[in-house]
Design an enzyme around this catalytic site. Structure first.
Site, short mmCIF file in Angstrom:
data_model
loop_
_atom_site.label_atom_id
_atom_site.label_comp_id
_atom_site.label_asym_id
_atom_site.label_seq_id
_atom_site.Cartn_x
_atom_site.Cartn_y
_atom_site.Cartn_z
N ARG A 157 10.47 -15.01 -72.93
CA ARG A 157 11.54 -15.99 -72.71
C ARG A 157 11.34 -17.27 -73.52
NH1 ARG A 157 14.56 -15.03 -67.69
NH2 ARG A 157 14.87 -12.79 -67.80
N ARG A 166 16.79 -21.18 -71.88
CA ARG A 166 17.24 -22.47 -71.34
C ARG A 166 16.25 -23.62 -71.48
NH1 ARG A 166 19.43 -20.10 -65.77
NH2 ARG A 166 17.65 -18.79 -66.25
N ARG A 181 24.93 -21.87 -76.59
CA ARG A 181 25.44 -20.99 -75.53
C ARG A 181 26.65 -21.59 -74.78
NH1 ARG A 181 23.15 -17.69 -72.14
NH2 ARG A 181 25.21 -17.92 -71.25
N ASP A 235 19.04 -8.75 -73.43
CA ASP A 235 18.63 -8.65 -72.03
C ASP A 235 18.40 -7.18 -71.72
OD1 ASP A 235 18.48 -10.42 -69.44
OD2 ASP A 235 19.32 -8.50 -68.85
N TYR A 251 17.71 -2.62 -60.53
CA TYR A 251 19.01 -3.30 -60.58
C TYR A 251 20.16 -2.34 -60.30
CZ TYR A 251 16.77 -7.49 -62.33
OH TYR A 251 15.98 -8.61 -62.44
C1 LIG Z 1 13.99 -8.79 -65.28
C2 LIG Z 1 14.54 -9.12 -66.63
C3 LIG Z 1 15.90 -9.49 -66.92
N1 LIG Z 1 15.97 -9.70 -68.27
C4 LIG Z 1 14.76 -9.52 -68.86
C5 LIG Z 1 13.86 -9.12 -67.85
C6 LIG Z 1 12.43 -8.76 -68.08
C7 LIG Z 1 11.61 -9.98 -68.36
C8 LIG Z 1 11.21 -10.73 -67.14
O1 LIG Z 1 10.49 -10.16 -66.33
O2 LIG Z 1 11.56 -11.91 -67.05
C9 LIG Z 1 14.39 -9.58 -70.28
C10 LIG Z 1 14.92 -10.68 -71.10
N2 LIG Z 1 16.04 -11.45 -70.89
C11 LIG Z 1 16.18 -12.34 -71.91
C12 LIG Z 1 15.16 -12.10 -72.84
C13 LIG Z 1 15.15 -12.85 -74.16
C14 LIG Z 1 14.11 -12.78 -75.08
C15 LIG Z 1 12.99 -13.79 -74.82
O3 LIG Z 1 13.06 -14.91 -75.35
O4 LIG Z 1 12.00 -13.42 -74.15
C16 LIG Z 1 14.35 -11.09 -72.33
C17 LIG Z 1 13.09 -10.47 -72.92
C18 LIG Z 1 17.24 -13.34 -72.05
C19 LIG Z 1 17.86 -13.89 -70.83
N3 LIG Z 1 18.31 -13.18 -69.73
C20 LIG Z 1 18.87 -14.04 -68.84
C21 LIG Z 1 18.82 -15.36 -69.37
C22 LIG Z 1 19.36 -16.60 -68.69
C23 LIG Z 1 20.87 -16.61 -68.80
C24 LIG Z 1 21.41 -17.81 -69.54
O5 LIG Z 1 20.76 -18.42 -70.38
O6 LIG Z 1 22.58 -18.10 -69.29
C25 LIG Z 1 18.20 -15.26 -70.62
C26 LIG Z 1 17.95 -16.37 -71.62
C27 LIG Z 1 19.49 -13.63 -67.56
C28 LIG Z 1 18.65 -12.78 -66.72
N4 LIG Z 1 18.42 -11.44 -66.94
C29 LIG Z 1 17.56 -10.98 -65.97
C30 LIG Z 1 17.24 -12.06 -65.11
C31 LIG Z 1 16.33 -11.96 -63.91
C32 LIG Z 1 17.92 -13.19 -65.58
C33 LIG Z 1 17.84 -14.61 -65.07
C34 LIG Z 1 19.03 -15.07 -64.29
C35 LIG Z 1 19.07 -16.59 -64.24
O7 LIG Z 1 18.08 -17.20 -63.81
O8 LIG Z 1 20.08 -17.16 -64.66
C36 LIG Z 1 17.03 -9.59 -65.96
#
Ligand SMILES: Cc1c2[nH]c(c1CCC(=O)O)Cc1[nH]c(c(CCC(=O)O)c1C)Cc1[nH]c(c(CCC(=O)O)c1C)Cc1[nH]c(c(C)c1CCC(=O)O)C2
Length: 355
Positions: A38, A42, A51, A87, A162
């Site tokens: 990540r 954000r 975004r 994602d 999920y």
């Molecule tokens: C479980 C999981 C998800 N997504 C992901 C996982 C496995 C990694 C982990 O264990 O954290 C993987 C993921 N998701 C995202 C990345 C980007 C690459 C990176 O920089 O690592 C990666 C590697 C972008 C994202 N994926 C997400 C965001 C946030 C959304 C946004 O910026 O609007 C980002 C940058 C959304 C997301 N997607 C998911 C979640 C739990 C969330 C967060 C929801 C929230 O808190 O808003 C599912």
């Protein structure tokens, strides 16, 4: 294989010889390579800016945005690798599953997968379903220069959590009920997801990704015997499917102290470790022949710089005897992290691991 050993023949020698890929291959490195799960997202004001007004899933389907967002942390922090911005649910969306990523919540699935009839909705993924990924990876590898690009996907169990729950869960009661109550349906579901995941990783590797990470973020919810019987076969299928490319395969989960050996056994070259197990102990659990990735607690970054440095030295000391170490956090960067603390951390690891 091309002359420099890069499996797709697309990889420049400087990329093949980068500290990150050397550490994954357990070769000597000039300094410990660093990247952060990540790292794009954000915590960065420049991310929040691009975004604005664009939904999360929509941004994942726009190669221009994917390229810009993936490059942002490389420019800002000088990390040793980029991770493709996407994602874990993108391939499911691409095969027509009705889902969305709700801000502050996470992936939400309109109609959860609970029955054998529901399985039919999980069709195979073709490269055409995700042509924007091929395009974005091509743009990225052109812009990244020698810095390697890590592709990724969600592991079958974490995706299933999920799909079956219909959204984020802390207990995974519906998923586990299927796993215990209808093991055949569960096995078929995970096998379907393994094929989709493998196809998604292949698209990224064929387009130029130099390594891949399988995120089984929630596997730590499972007892080792259940993981071995009901999850490991599907994850192992994913690793086998991409073995021929010869790119390093990283396997990551949270709270997986009791599973580290099995996660290595599933076929990874590098095992990701969270902050709960020190890396020297993790190496004993994983066994020989694998590199480790990790494992600074992401919340340490909210402490003063001296405390961050002290905890970082602890990680580096625990990793001192390892054959291959990729420095990372034990889980993703938290959104309210000060980005300057991340930049300082990269510099600190580089300086204090220089050989
Ligand atoms: C479980 C999981 C998800 N997504 C992901 C996982 C496995 C990694 C982990 O264990 O954290 C993987 C993921 N998701 C995202 C990345 C980007 C690459 C990176 O920089 O690592 C990666 C590697 C972008 C994202 N994926 C997400 C965001 C946030 C959304 C946004 O910026 O609007 C980002 C940058 C959304 C997301 N997607 C998911 C979640 C739990 C969330 C967060 C929801 C929230 O808190 O808003 C599912």
């Amino acid at each position: 294989m091309s002359a420099n050993g890069s499996p797709t023949g697309k990889q420049p020698t400087a990329t093949y010889d980068s500290p990150f890929l050397k550490a994954c291959r357990r070769e000597p490195v000039p300094h410990t390579p660093v990247w952060f799960m990540r790292q794009a997202g954000r915590s960065l004001p420049e991310y929040r800016k691009v975004r604005e007004g664009v939904g999360m899933l929509d941004s994942c389907m726009r190669p221009d945005l994917v390229t810009e967002i993936t490059l942002q942390p490389v420019r800002r922090h000088g990390v040793d690798a980029a991770i493709y911005f996407s994602d874990i649910v993108v391939p499911l969306k691409a095969i027509g599953i009705d889902l969305d990523i709700k801000p502050g919540v996470g992936p939400v699935v309109e109609q959860p997968v609970r029955t054998r009839a529901d399985l039919a909705r999980l069709r195979d993924l073709t490269p055409e379903d995700v042509s924007y990924v091929t395009e974005a990876v091509g743009m990225l590898t052109a812009e990244l220069g020698p810095a390697p690009l890590i592709g990724f996907a969600g592991a079958p169990f974490t995706l299933a959590s999920y799909l079956v729950e219909g959204g984020p869960s802390r207990t995974y009661e519906n998923a586990k009920a299927m796993m215990y109550g209808d093991p055949e349906l569960w096995a078929d579901l995970l096998d379907r997801l393994a094929d989709i995941t493998a196809a998604f990783l292949k698209v990224q590797i064929e387009a130029g990704a130099s390594a891949v990470q399988l995120f089984d973020s929630w596997a730590g919810a499972l007892a080792p015997a259940d993981y071995r019987r009901s999850v490991l076969p599907a994850s192992a299928k994913v690793f086998r499917a991409v073995e021929e490319y010869g790119v390093p395969r990283i396997h990551f989960g949270v709270g997986t102290g009791e599973l580290l050996g099995l996660m290595g056994e599933a076929g990874a070259d590098v095992v990701g470790v969270d902050w709960r197990v020190p890396l020297d102990e993790a190496a004993r659990r994983v066994g020989p022949g694998k590199a480790l990735q990790g494992n600074l607690d992401p919340t340490v970054l909210f402490a003063p710089t001296e405390a961050v440095e002290a905890k970082t030295r602890e990680v580096l000391q625990a990793a001192a005897g390892l054959e291959g170490h990729v420095f990372n956090l034990g889980h993703g960067v938290m959104p309210s992290t000060d980005p300057d603390a991340l930049t300082r951390l990269v510099e600190y690891v580089h300086e204090h691991s220089a050989r």
